[in-house]
Design a protein around this motif. Structure first.
Motif, PDB file in Angstrom:
ATOM      1  N   PRO A  79       0.774  -1.249   0.000  1.00 37.28           N
ATOM      2  CA  PRO A  79       0.000   0.000   0.000  1.00 37.28           C
ATOM      3  C   PRO A  79       0.804   1.297   0.000  1.00 37.28           C
ATOM      4  O   PRO A  79       0.215   2.369  -0.107  1.00 37.28           O
ATOM      5  N   VAL A  80       2.114   1.243   0.098  1.00 40.38           N
ATOM      6  CA  VAL A  80       2.918   2.455   0.255  1.00 40.38           C
ATOM      7  C   VAL A  80       2.652   3.462  -0.862  1.00 40.38           C
ATOM      8  O   VAL A  80       2.372   4.638  -0.594  1.00 40.38           O
ATOM      9  N   TYR A  81       2.744   3.040  -2.112  1.00 40.29           N
ATOM     10  CA  TYR A  81       2.579   3.971  -3.235  1.00 40.29           C
ATOM     11  C   TYR A  81       1.120   4.408  -3.394  1.00 40.29           C
ATOM     12  O   TYR A  81       0.852   5.568  -3.688  1.00 40.29           O
ATOM     13  N   TYR A  82       0.194   3.479  -3.187  1.00 37.41           N
ATOM     14  CA  TYR A  82      -1.217   3.862  -3.253  1.00 37.41           C
ATOM     15  C   TYR A  82      -1.533   4.896  -2.175  1.00 37.41           C
ATOM     16  O   TYR A  82      -2.219   5.884  -2.439  1.00 37.41           O
ATOM     17  N   ASN A  83      -1.022   4.686  -0.971  1.00 38.57           N
ATOM     18  CA  ASN A  83      -1.279   5.645   0.108  1.00 38.57           C
ATOM     19  C   ASN A  83      -0.671   7.011  -0.203  1.00 38.57           C
ATOM     20  O   ASN A  83      -1.231   8.038   0.162  1.00 38.57           O
ATOM     21  N   SER A  84       0.467   7.022  -0.894  1.00 39.71           N
ATOM     22  CA  SER A  84       1.064   8.295  -1.326  1.00 39.71           C
ATOM     23  C   SER A  84       0.141   9.007  -2.308  1.00 39.71           C
ATOM     24  O   SER A  84      -0.082  10.209  -2.196  1.00 39.71           O
ATOM     25  N   LEU A  85      -0.380   8.249  -3.275  1.00 43.03           N
ATOM     26  CA  LEU A  85      -1.309   8.831  -4.242  1.00 43.03           C
ATOM     27  C   LEU A  85      -2.566   9.323  -3.553  1.00 43.03           C
ATOM     28  O   LEU A  85      -3.043  10.428  -3.817  1.00 43.03           O
ATOM     29  N   LYS A  86      -3.088   8.529  -2.655  1.00 43.70           N
ATOM     30  CA  LYS A  86      -4.301   8.912  -1.928  1.00 43.70           C
ATOM     31  C   LYS A  86      -4.081  10.213  -1.158  1.00 43.70           C
ATOM     32  O   LYS A  86      -4.947  11.090  -1.156  1.00 43.70           O
ATOM     33  N   LEU A  90     -15.375  10.319  -2.541  1.00 46.90           N
ATOM     34  CA  LEU A  90     -15.386  11.469  -3.445  1.00 46.90           C
ATOM     35  C   LEU A  90     -16.261  11.203  -4.656  1.00 46.90           C
ATOM     36  O   LEU A  90     -16.496  10.064  -5.030  1.00 46.90           O
ATOM     37  N   ALA A  91     -16.637  12.264  -5.301  1.00 45.93           N
ATOM     38  CA  ALA A  91     -17.300  12.179  -6.602  1.00 45.93           C
ATOM     39  C   ALA A  91     -16.217  12.442  -7.640  1.00 45.93           C
ATOM     40  O   ALA A  91     -15.763  13.565  -7.794  1.00 45.93           O
ATOM     41  N   ASN A 111      -9.217  -0.475 -17.975  1.00 51.19           N
ATOM     42  CA  ASN A 111      -7.803  -0.169 -17.734  1.00 51.19           C
ATOM     43  C   ASN A 111      -7.584   0.104 -16.254  1.00 51.19           C
ATOM     44  O   ASN A 111      -8.530   0.244 -15.486  1.00 51.19           O
ATOM     45  N   GLN A 112      -6.324   0.176 -15.870  1.00 52.31           N
ATOM     46  CA  GLN A 112      -5.981   0.340 -14.462  1.00 52.31           C
ATOM     47  C   GLN A 112      -6.409   1.690 -13.894  1.00 52.31           C
ATOM     48  O   GLN A 112      -6.698   1.796 -12.707  1.00 52.31           O
ATOM     49  N   ALA A 113      -6.486   2.729 -14.703  1.00 59.31           N
ATOM     50  CA  ALA A 113      -6.889   4.042 -14.201  1.00 59.31           C
ATOM     51  C   ALA A 113      -8.346   4.020 -13.724  1.00 59.31           C
ATOM     52  O   ALA A 113      -8.683   4.671 -12.732  1.00 59.31           O
ATOM     53  N   ILE A 114      -9.183   3.269 -14.406  1.00 61.12           N
ATOM     54  CA  ILE A 114     -10.588   3.133 -13.990  1.00 61.12           C
ATOM     55  C   ILE A 114     -10.651   2.472 -12.615  1.00 61.12           C
ATOM     56  O   ILE A 114     -11.382   2.913 -11.724  1.00 61.12           O
ATOM     57  N   LEU A 164      -9.984   5.079  -5.285  1.00 62.87           N
ATOM     58  CA  LEU A 164      -9.814   6.386  -4.637  1.00 62.87           C
ATOM     59  C   LEU A 164     -11.157   6.987  -4.253  1.00 62.87           C
ATOM     60  O   LEU A 164     -11.318   7.533  -3.159  1.00 62.87           O
ATOM     61  N   GLN A 165     -12.107   6.878  -5.158  1.00 64.29           N
ATOM     62  CA  GLN A 165     -13.438   7.423  -4.891  1.00 64.29           C
ATOM     63  C   GLN A 165     -14.042   6.761  -3.657  1.00 64.29           C
ATOM     64  O   GLN A 165     -14.575   7.444  -2.782  1.00 64.29           O
ATOM     65  N   LYS A 166     -13.946   5.447  -3.577  1.00 61.10           N
ATOM     66  CA  LYS A 166     -14.509   4.732  -2.427  1.00 61.10           C
ATOM     67  C   LYS A 166     -13.744   5.052  -1.145  1.00 61.10           C
ATOM     68  O   LYS A 166     -14.349   5.309  -0.102  1.00 61.10           O
TER      69      LYS A 166
END
Length: 89
Positions: free
Chosen positions: A40-47, A86-87, A71-74, A80-82
């Motif tokens: 989760p390190v990089y995801y948490n940075s993005l979040k 966020l909307a 794709n991965q961005a979706i 991230l939304q969940k």
């Protein structure tokens, strides 16, 4: 482009396995989410970046896939939304 977190993307092995085969997308999504959970390190940075930018600034996730729906961005935007409640457009 302010920040590129290449490591938050799916692993090379997972990307190659997926090969943009729509039939594999549900399993790709599962595996990608597992990768994010297990490291989760990089995801948490993005979040944290997303949380600090919104709502006053837009956050744009870039991706190189031609398929705009599979794709991965979706997957990343949905997570991230969940997680941030966020909307996201």
């Amino acid at each position: 482009l302010d920040k590129w977190l290449k490591e938050v993307g799916p692993s090379t092995e997972l990307r190659k396995w997926f090969g943009h085969d729509v039939a594999r997308y549900p399993e790709f999504k599962e595996r990608y989410l597992a990768e994010l959970t297990n490291n989760p390190v990089y995801y948490n940075s993005l979040k944290a970046i997303v949380q600090s930018k919104l709502p006053s600034q837009n956050v744009i996730l870039l991706y190189g896939a031609k398929d705009e729906e599979h794709n991965q961005a979706i997957i990343l935007a949905d997570k991230l939304q969940k997680d941030l409640q966020l909307a996201i457009k």
